[in-house]
Design an enzyme around this catalytic site. Structure first.
Site, PDB file in Angstrom:
ATOM      1  N   ASN A 154     -16.004  32.154  12.426  1.00  0.00           N
ATOM      2  CA  ASN A 154     -15.571  31.212  11.390  1.00  0.00           C
ATOM      3  C   ASN A 154     -15.841  29.748  11.692  1.00  0.00           C
ATOM      4  OD1 ASN A 154     -13.526  31.168  13.343  1.00  0.00           O
ATOM      5  ND2 ASN A 154     -11.940  30.722  11.836  1.00  0.00           N
ATOM      6  N   GLU A 252      -6.718  32.993  21.546  1.00  0.00           N
ATOM      7  CA  GLU A 252      -6.454  32.225  20.325  1.00  0.00           C
ATOM      8  C   GLU A 252      -6.549  33.233  19.191  1.00  0.00           C
ATOM      9  OE1 GLU A 252      -5.938  28.751  20.806  1.00  0.00           O
ATOM     10  OE2 GLU A 252      -5.027  29.388  18.928  1.00  0.00           O
ATOM     11  N   CYS A 286      -8.294  30.118  11.060  1.00  0.00           N
ATOM     12  CA  CYS A 286      -7.054  30.578  11.700  1.00  0.00           C
ATOM     13  C   CYS A 286      -5.887  29.778  11.165  1.00  0.00           C
ATOM     14  CB  CYS A 286      -7.110  30.373  13.206  1.00  0.00           C
ATOM     15  SG  CYS A 286      -8.570  31.025  13.943  1.00  0.00           S
ATOM     16  N   GLU A 464      -6.235  24.952  23.434  1.00  0.00           N
ATOM     17  CA  GLU A 464      -7.578  24.395  23.464  1.00  0.00           C
ATOM     18  C   GLU A 464      -7.462  22.912  23.128  1.00  0.00           C
ATOM     19  OE1 GLU A 464     -10.537  27.081  22.928  1.00  0.00           O
ATOM     20  OE2 GLU A 464      -9.657  28.073  21.204  1.00  0.00           O
TER      21      GLU A 464
HETATM   22  C1  UN1 Z   1      -9.908  27.847  13.356  1.00  0.00           C
HETATM   23  O1  UN1 Z   1      -9.634  28.133  12.211  1.00  0.00           O
HETATM   24  O2  UN1 Z   1     -10.071  28.733  14.208  1.00  0.00           O
HETATM   25  O3  UN1 Z   1      -7.676  22.610  12.041  1.00  0.00           O
HETATM   26  C2  UN1 Z   1     -10.132  26.468  13.818  1.00  0.00           C
HETATM   27  C3  UN1 Z   1      -8.689  23.102  11.547  1.00  0.00           C
HETATM   28  C4  UN1 Z   1     -10.003  22.985  12.274  1.00  0.00           C
HETATM   29  C5  UN1 Z   1     -10.133  24.059  13.304  1.00  0.00           C
HETATM   30  C6  UN1 Z   1      -9.792  25.426  12.810  1.00  0.00           C
HETATM   31  N1  UN1 Z   1     -10.104  21.686  12.887  1.00  0.00           N
HETATM   32  O4  UN1 Z   1      -8.656  23.697  10.490  1.00  0.00           O
END
Ligand code: UN1
Length: 497
Positions: A154, A252, A286, A464
């Protein structure tokens, strides 16, 4: 075997090599089905070769002065910046996210690379007073060895840089196994490392499946750290398997992020934040907002705004600058969202908008932005990660109820509250059980200079980004220098009995 025009290879010990299997898998565009290239279906033996190369390179890379390691990373950052347009376009073709978001993903990679390169001149330890005269006490960060970097589809550029850059600047070496859905972006990143002059063996890439390449990395005794972003189920398998050789495991995993909307909130601002958080990247973040916990008094007003705005979103190929929502990554992801729509219906939720495939002559894996209404807090669509363009509106009574609903899930990545009440905002900051909380903003948009990660089943306590990432890739050494020229023992051994 006959090979397609765009045939890519592994990069092991500074050379581009085929897999010993001689087999390839295909990488396709999720918006059109077009072939992007073919990549090696690597084996255990390929993986072992990459680990051996990384292990050997570690002996000298750990001794490079960190500012020198950083110089190479600065060069990588510059090359990423120079190639941003090309990387962005390729990402949209390979992964599907719209051009502006692909550009953001590349930018996050650039930012992270500069940030971690800066650590080459910091990487602070501690100096503390010693108990005895003529004695000096300090701590330094030490690398661990070979890091297995296993990344999802993603964020094809951002997530690999979150992992590789802190791993490398601190003196580790890496074997990189990217998602089979986005191998080309990973390949381009490794080409940039090569061009920037990274010594051979410091970064190796091995394409292929989790059951072969991934599994071998988890088992290999010379891999000291595994950093993995993906599903909870796989994360548990990673932790379990890695435990046999006592690897450090950084996970994660999933999220079921909620945005709370209180009755004093600016509903237009909240609706914009929800839309962006729920349907940006087609919900495949995520951090995506897959729940909206809304005060009963403003439920109807918010629902109406969301439906109207969701229906105005344009779906299609992300290369078209007019498009807001691109495809899902593959057929399985599309089927999963649709299955959840069925579950929502069966559980008695309303389908306020969407809830079906989008075709309109397009070949890709498109799903309409979907809002489930009047969802009850324990329904499956209120508790399980969907990872697609679907969000659940859950009514609540007051702040306590909103926080209780938000915390009711097994994940704890990101959370948000829209309110004009500073007291409510600070209670939410204290009580929302997540690694990230936003006030009057959606659940996405984390910046790279702060820790990123979550509580509960979202991970295993590591973070991270920011300086927190250094903790994953180093361990502390405490150093005592006695310059008295005699045995001083220590304070605890010099006490009268
Ligand atoms: C992810 O979805 O794994 O905060 C990372 C955010 C992005 C990173 C997402 N800077 O949505």
């Amino acid at each position: 075997m006959a090979v397609a025009a765009n045939t890519y290879r592994n990069y092991i010990d500074g050379a581009w090599v085929d897999s010993e299997s001689g087999e390839q898998f295909e990488d396709t565009n999720p918006a059109t089905g077009d072939l992007i290239g073919s990549f090696p279906r690597s084996t255990t033996a390929d993986t072992d070769r990459a680990v051996a190369a990384a292990h050997q390179a570690y002996a000298s890379w750990r001794l490079y002065p960190a500012p020198k390691r950083a110089e190479i990373l600065f060069k990588v950052a510059e090359l990423l910046r120079d190639r941003k347009p090309e990387l962005t376009r390729t990402m949209t073709q390979e992964m599907g996210k719209v051009l502006t978001e692909a550009g953001g993903d590349v930018q996050e990679g650039i930012d992270m690379t500069y940030y971690m390169a800066g650590e080459g001149r910091r990487m602070f330890g501690q100096t503390v007073p010693a108990e005895m005269p003529d004695k000096f006490a300090m701590s330094v960060r030490q690398p661990l060895g070979v890091v297995a970097v296993i990344t999802p589809f993603n964020f094809p550029m951002a997530i690999p840089t979150w992992k590789l850059m802190p791993a490398l600047v601190t003196g580790n070496t890496a074997v990189f196994k990217p998602s089979g859905d986005v191998p080309l972006l990973a390949e381009m990143l490794v080409q940039i490392f090569e061009e920037a002059g990274l010594p051979k063996g410091v970064v190796n890439i091995v394409h292929g499946g989790g059951a072969t390449v991934g599994q071998r990395l988890l088992e290999h005794p010379d891999v000291k750290i595994v950093t993995f972003t993906g599903s909870k189920e796989t994360g548990i398998h990673v932790a379990r398997t890695g435990a046999d050789t006592l690897k450090r495991i950084h996970l994660e995993l999933g999220g079921k992020n909620a945005i709370i909307v209180m009755d004093d909130a600016d509903l237009d601002n909240a609706a914009d934040g929800i839309l962006w958080s729920a349907f940006g990247t087609s919900g495949q973040r995520c951090t995506a907002a897959s729940r909206v916990v809304v005060h009963e008094r403003v439920y109807d007003g918010l629902a109406a705004r969301l439906v109207e705005r969701a229906e105005a979103l344009r779906i299609g190929n992300g290369l078209d600058p007019e498009v807001d929502v691109g495809p899902l990554i593959n057929q399985a992801a599309l089927d999963k969202v649709d299955r959840y729509t069925g579950i929502a219906r069966d559980e008695g939720a309303e389908i306020l908008t969407g809830g079906e495939h989008y075709t309109n002559g397009e070949k890709g894996f498109f799903y309409r932005p979907t809002i489930y209404g009047r969802v009850e807090r324990d329904m499956r669509v209120a508790t399980e990660e969907i990872f697609g363009p679907a969000t659940a509106l859950i009514p609540c009574r007051d702040l306590d109820d909103a926080i209780a609903i938000s915390n009711r899930v097994e994940y704890g990545l990101s959370s948000a509250i829209y309110t004009d009440d500073v007291n409510a905002a600070f209670r939410a900051i204290r009580d929302l059980d997540t690694g990230i909380t936003y006030i009057n903003a959606g659940t996405i948009g984390a910046e790279i200079q702060l820790p990123f990660g979550g509580t509960k089943y979202t991970g295993n306590g590591h973070r991270e980004a920011g300086t927190a990432a250094l903790d994953t890739y180093t361990e502390w050494k405490a150093v005592y220098v006695d310059y008295s020229g005699k045995l001083q023992r220590a304070q605890i051994d010099n006490q009268p009995s």
